[in-house]
Motif scaffolding. Structure first.
Motif, PDB file in Angstrom:
ATOM      1  N   UNK A 141     -73.480  69.423  40.078  1.00 35.21           N
ATOM      2  CA  UNK A 141     -72.750  70.484  40.724  1.00 35.21           C
ATOM      3  C   UNK A 141     -71.535  70.672  39.920  1.00 35.21           C
ATOM      4  N   UNK A 142     -71.326  72.150  39.595  1.00 41.63           N
ATOM      5  CA  UNK A 142     -70.471  72.501  38.683  1.00 41.63           C
ATOM      6  C   UNK A 142     -69.611  73.452  39.456  1.00 41.63           C
ATOM      7  N   UNK A 143     -68.059  73.000  39.468  1.00 40.97           N
ATOM      8  CA  UNK A 143     -66.978  73.832  40.014  1.00 40.97           C
ATOM      9  C   UNK A 143     -66.176  74.422  39.064  1.00 40.97           C
ATOM     10  N   UNK A 144     -65.897  75.793  39.225  1.00 40.70           N
ATOM     11  CA  UNK A 144     -65.172  76.690  38.425  1.00 40.70           C
ATOM     12  C   UNK A 144     -64.394  77.341  39.086  1.00 40.70           C
ATOM     13  N   UNK A 145     -63.035  77.882  38.654  1.00 43.37           N
ATOM     14  CA  UNK A 145     -62.123  78.526  39.074  1.00 43.37           C
ATOM     15  C   UNK A 145     -61.120  78.770  38.416  1.00 43.37           C
ATOM     16  N   UNK A 146     -60.084  79.663  38.486  1.00 44.81           N
ATOM     17  CA  UNK A 146     -58.993  80.192  37.474  1.00 44.81           C
ATOM     18  C   UNK A 146     -57.739  79.176  37.718  1.00 44.81           C
ATOM     19  N   UNK A 190     -66.048  63.082  40.998  1.00 50.00           N
ATOM     20  CA  UNK A 190     -65.852  64.286  39.990  1.00 50.00           C
ATOM     21  C   UNK A 190     -65.338  64.088  38.955  1.00 50.00           C
ATOM     22  N   UNK A 191     -65.264  64.926  37.925  1.00 49.10           N
ATOM     23  CA  UNK A 191     -64.680  64.837  36.535  1.00 49.10           C
ATOM     24  C   UNK A 191     -64.418  66.108  35.919  1.00 49.10           C
ATOM     25  N   UNK A 192     -63.376  66.279  34.988  1.00 49.28           N
ATOM     26  CA  UNK A 192     -63.612  67.500  34.321  1.00 49.28           C
ATOM     27  C   UNK A 192     -64.892  67.564  33.502  1.00 49.28           C
ATOM     28  N   UNK A 193     -65.523  68.685  33.258  1.00 46.74           N
ATOM     29  CA  UNK A 193     -66.762  68.678  32.354  1.00 46.74           C
ATOM     30  C   UNK A 193     -66.203  68.726  30.924  1.00 46.74           C
ATOM     31  N   UNK A 213     -64.845  71.239  36.604  1.00 45.93           N
ATOM     32  CA  UNK A 213     -65.274  70.171  37.004  1.00 45.93           C
ATOM     33  C   UNK A 213     -66.655  70.127  37.429  1.00 45.93           C
ATOM     34  N   UNK A 214     -67.221  68.739  37.213  1.00 46.80           N
ATOM     35  CA  UNK A 214     -68.665  68.627  37.905  1.00 46.80           C
ATOM     36  C   UNK A 214     -68.633  67.306  38.333  1.00 46.80           C
ATOM     37  N   UNK A 215     -69.731  67.212  39.222  1.00 49.30           N
ATOM     38  CA  UNK A 215     -70.313  65.902  39.695  1.00 49.30           C
ATOM     39  C   UNK A 215     -71.716  65.697  39.311  1.00 49.30           C
TER      40      UNK A 215
END
Length: 733
Positions: free
Chosen positions: A642-647, A675-678, A689-691
């Motif tokens: 799961x990749x989480x992205x945003x500004x 979760x952790x920073x990619x 960030x990703x899980x």
């Protein structure tokens, strides 16, 4: 019965069928596969008809507003495949569907041009009385359909002469459809199939036996050393499929779709071959798609997305270099062409052939570990040519002995020997540009892309470039941080290798093959053809030179630095390094002179390097599988990312934490990492960030990911954050 429509909005909330009335004006015209315009809320949107059924509340239905295409855009097979992809990869159905027919939407239709033809009954111009008209007549007889300008130029006359002949009724003007053939400039050379050797014959026989059987799909893993003739096995299998009235599909990695492969296929099957890859124009792709839809072409040669080609009777699907990560789509829908090929073959009862000198761990495990694949092996090179000898050069020792250059003494001497004997050399470095790091030696500032968390690469044009978002800026003479003049350019790319080679061997004819040199259309073919014809001595390149090249004049391959991919933060780093080294080594020694490979490395004892040195796939497989089993990585478990992205970084982190809580709350047996920073924490101004989810059963992963996404979308709290799901990710970056 009412039309079932998928609206063209790639949103989870609307990923379902909506019913519409078909008005009398469109009765009989709207069918499954039609693209329509429908009212949706306060606007009208594009949609796709996927079936017909009674609606639960017919009185409330709205009418289909318009039919946007005359015929269907997709076949029942493609619709079934799209629905499976939506469920398997957790993507909107409409996104999966559009991936299959998007070439048909890029242009309005076939290219129509006005041409001239000789009139059926007319007086032939006399060469003595009307020499200009006679010249035009002679040209149009040989080349009917030319335009006014083309005909005048070919005959060497003024366009007014052509106009006069049209007015007199000697020529007629008609509109015609002109094919945008991506291979029209290639010479039509039919190639006679060579005689197969024993292992090839056995492999082809097994595939033909499967083609003749009725029932479900059959899958073969063709494991053949480099130069063993896998392509010839593919070609004979395709011939057998065509002879049985079936269609065939051959997929290759984008970088391996070389002119050489296109020439071979067109030489064997002529106009039956349709080519599909990203370098085509929209018009060329549209016309090739139409040739497949009408059955004019029965063989597809293409890259990843060619798996969606509109074949009615797919009987054989081949993936060459099946281990390549480029078969994985890194944007939604995040499909893997190999997985889709297996599903498509299941629908059609087709035969699948996966070929590689270095199969993926997952595929080889399926072939030797009691899985669903049948193993076919080619253990010898064609003509009994030996595999090249491979030597390792310890760069640590070179540095201790005072050599700080990019080339070891052994490699410099080996290049010099080849040049003196007029033999050819390939130098491989998996990094383009000139310097890969620009740093201030005064304050330590590393010049990074302002939009991505990645250092800028210096190019000989004097500009710094980001290879992720293409941001470019002129290289500064002073440090932007402290104003120091001590700005250093560290590391090396293919441009720097080229410059150093030209300095060391000033008389050598040098070519470079990387993303920077093949931007112009046709440049890839130009560079390869020049090298193949012996008009250059040294070819320097990135992964583009590692596979797909069969050039007998190459007797030396030099790997500048084997460690670039070895220590990437990815559990597949060792596998990718072994595959890359083995593949690039296989470019050497394909002629009678034999071949040699020199691998420069700081890790000469690493099993990925030593197994590549010894051409020992089984040895690498045993070592890597033992490690994967201990750490719980594929093929012993399944992964989802799961990749989480945003500004806004804080919002991204909070959203990632929320997703982790939602996964725990789902109560399904998955292991959660993060979760952790990619590793690449920011790209194009978006924080990442990703899980990572691990489970022994893949369906459990989808259950956990779906629960997390449902909970996430239900909160409405993170409107500026995007979440994407990657089932069976190929990259953790």
């Amino acid at each position: 019965m009412h039309a079932e429509v998928l609206v063209s909005l790639a949103l989870r909330q609307v990923d379902k069928v909506f019913h519409y009335n078909v008005p009398p004006s469109l009765a009989g015209k709207v069918q499954v596969g039609s693209r329509v315009l429908v009212p949706f809320g306060r606007r009208k949107v594009e949609g796709y008809v996927v079936g017909f059924s009674p609606a639960p509340n017919p009185a409330d239905l709205k009418d289909v507003a318009a039919l946007l295409d005359e015929g269907p855009l997709f076949t029942p097979h493609q619709l079934a495949l799209a629905r499976w992809m939506a469920a398997y990869y957790l993507c909107p159905t409409v996104k999966a569907l559009r991936a299959m027919f998007w070439p048909l939407l890029q242009v309005k239709g076939p290219k129509k041009v006005r041409g001239l033809w000789p009139a059926a009954c007319c007086e032939v111009p006399d060469p003595r009385r009307a020499p200009k008209s006679a010249a035009v007549w002679q040209v149009i007889q040989a080349r009917p359909g030319l335009s006014r300008k083309e005909l005048a130029e070919a005959a060497g006359v003024s366009p007014r002469v052509v106009d006069a002949m049209v007015a007199r009724g000697l020529l007629r003007s008609e509109e015609r459809i002109e094919s945008r053939d991506p291979c029209q400039d290639l010479p039509e050379k039919r190639i006679k199939p060579p005689v197969l050797h024993g292992e090839q014959i056995r492999a082809v026989s097994k595939i033909i036996e499967a083609l003749d059987q009725k029932g479900g799909r059959q899958v073969f893993l063709l494991h053949g050393v480099t130069g063993s003739g896998k392509t010839e096995v593919y070609l004979h299998a395709i011939s057998a499929a065509l002879a049985r009235g079936k269609q065939a599909m051959m997929l290759v990695p984008e970088i391996a779709l070389t002119p050489q492969m296109i020439d071979i296929f067109r030489g064997r099957f002529g106009r039956q071959v349709a080519v599909l890859h990203s370098r085509l124009s929209d018009g060329e792709r549209y016309d090739e798609y139409q040739r497949l839809r009408t059955g004019e072409a029965g063989v597809v040669l293409g890259a990843r997305s060619a798996i969606f080609a509109p074949l009615e009777q797919p009987g054989l699907i081949i993936l060459d270099e099946e281990h390549e990560p480029s078969y994985k789509q890194e944007e939604s829908p995040r499909y893997h062409a190999r997985t889709v090929a297996l599903r498509l073959a299941g629908y059609a009862g087709a035969v699948v052939v996966l070929g590689s000198a270095t199969p993926s761990m997952e595929s080889y495990c399926q072939a030797v570990g009691g899985g669903a694949y049948h193993l076919l092996e080619l253990t010898r090179r064609v003509g009994e040519l030996p595999l090249p000898s491979v030597r390792l050069v310890d760069l640590r020792r070179e540095l201790q002995e005072g050599n700080k250059g990019m080339f070891s003494r052994d490699l410099r001497e080996a290049i010099a020997r080849r040049l003196s004997r007029r033999e050819q050399v390939i130098l491989f470095l998996n990094r383009r540009g000139y310097s890969t790091l620009v740093v201030c030696r005064e304050c330590g500032l590393v010049l990074k892309c302002p939009h991505c968390d990645i250092s800028l690469t210096y190019h000989v044009s004097g500009r710094l470039r980001c290879h992720y978002c293409n941001y470019s800026v002129l290289a500064p003479s002073l440090c932007p941080g402290c104003g120091s003049r001590h700005v250093a350019y560290l590391g090396m790319g293919t441009q720097k290798v080229e410059q150093e080679i030209r300095r060391l061997f000033p008389t050598a004819r040098v070519l470079r093959l990387d993303s920077d040199t093949v931007g112009r259309r046709g440049a890839h073919r130009e560079i390869i053809d020049t090298f193949r014809e012996g008009e250059a001595d040294i070819l320097i390149g990135t992964q583009m030179v590692a596979k797909g090249l069969d050039i007998p004049g190459v007797t030396l391959v030099g790997v500048i630095n084997a460690d670039i991919s070895l220590y990437m933060p990815d559990f597949r780093a060792s596998e990718r390094t072994f595959q890359l080294l083995t593949q690039v080594a296989g470019r050497s020694g394909r002629g009678e002179q034999g071949g040699e490979v020199l691998i420069q490395t700081y890790s000469p004892d690493h099993y990925a390097v030593t197994c590549a040195q010894n051409h020992d796939y089984q040895g690498f497989y045993r070592r890597e599988m033992a490690l994967r089993r201990t750490l719980g990585y594929p093929p012993f478990t399944h992964l989802a990312r799961l990749l989480v992205t945003g500004r806004v970084e804080k919002e991204v982190q909070e959203a990632a934490d929320f997703l982790a809580q939602a996964v725990h709350a789902a109560g399904v047996p998955v292991e959660l990492l993060g979760p952790a920073p990619a590793p690449l924490t920011r790209i194009k101004d978006r924080y990442r960030w990703h899980l990572v989810l691990k489970a022994s059963v893949q369906s459990v992963l989808r259950e956990a990911a779906t629960a997390a996404l449902d909970g996430f979308s239900g909160t409405g709290r993170y409107r500026r954050v995007q979440v994407s799901v990657d089932i069976a990710p190929q990259s953790m970056m």
